[in-house]
Scaffold this motif. Sequence first.
Motif: not given
Length: 219
Positions: A111-115, A118-121, A154-161, A205-210
Amino acid sequence: MVTATPAATPVALPSLADQAARLVELGVHHRAGLSTSRLQTLATTASVRPGLLVIHPSLLPASHLAPLIRHAEKPGFVVTDMSDVDEFEPVEPLPDSDVFVVSDVDRGDGYANWSPDEVDPDLRAAGRTPLTLTEGLTWLLQQPDALERNHCFMTIGSRKRKLGGALDTRTPAIWISNGTGRDGVANRNAPKVGWCWAGNRHTWLGFASASGRHPIASR
């Protein structure tokens, strides 16, 4: 945009018992209010598949974990304009367990060079879940080599509201400092916790996932 699938980052994590021993060595179990015997017992009696042993972030926040990670013998740090790092919380419910196991951790190099937007869905369509910041930091405690220059994540499983529920447009990431700007020369090559805008792309930056999370014991 070309459709991507998570890159198969080889991950040979230690056994859950060895991971528990590593957390005890670092003293994080005391910060989390867990005794050595309880953490070791949970790890050795867990009837879940192998994976990453994680202490619930409500017990062990990112600000405590960040200084414990290492790269090139340098301790980790949080960027100065992210003093609210512990306000970046999981976007999905976590297991109701003091300790849980995260399966099939992947750095997401594909997912490098994705935002993040874009990656989340795409991740979710693939049946994956993005790592939280504390999960990413815990991974690096156990496997420091998972963080490489030009191959960070990146660790987009965490976000601030924000007030009202909207997501802050910053998304947390872990990468290696060049020692420039406010980072300071002393932090060159140190692992850093920072952020990127949700709509921006970064080639390094990739996007770490599980594939999932599994409770060990109810809280």
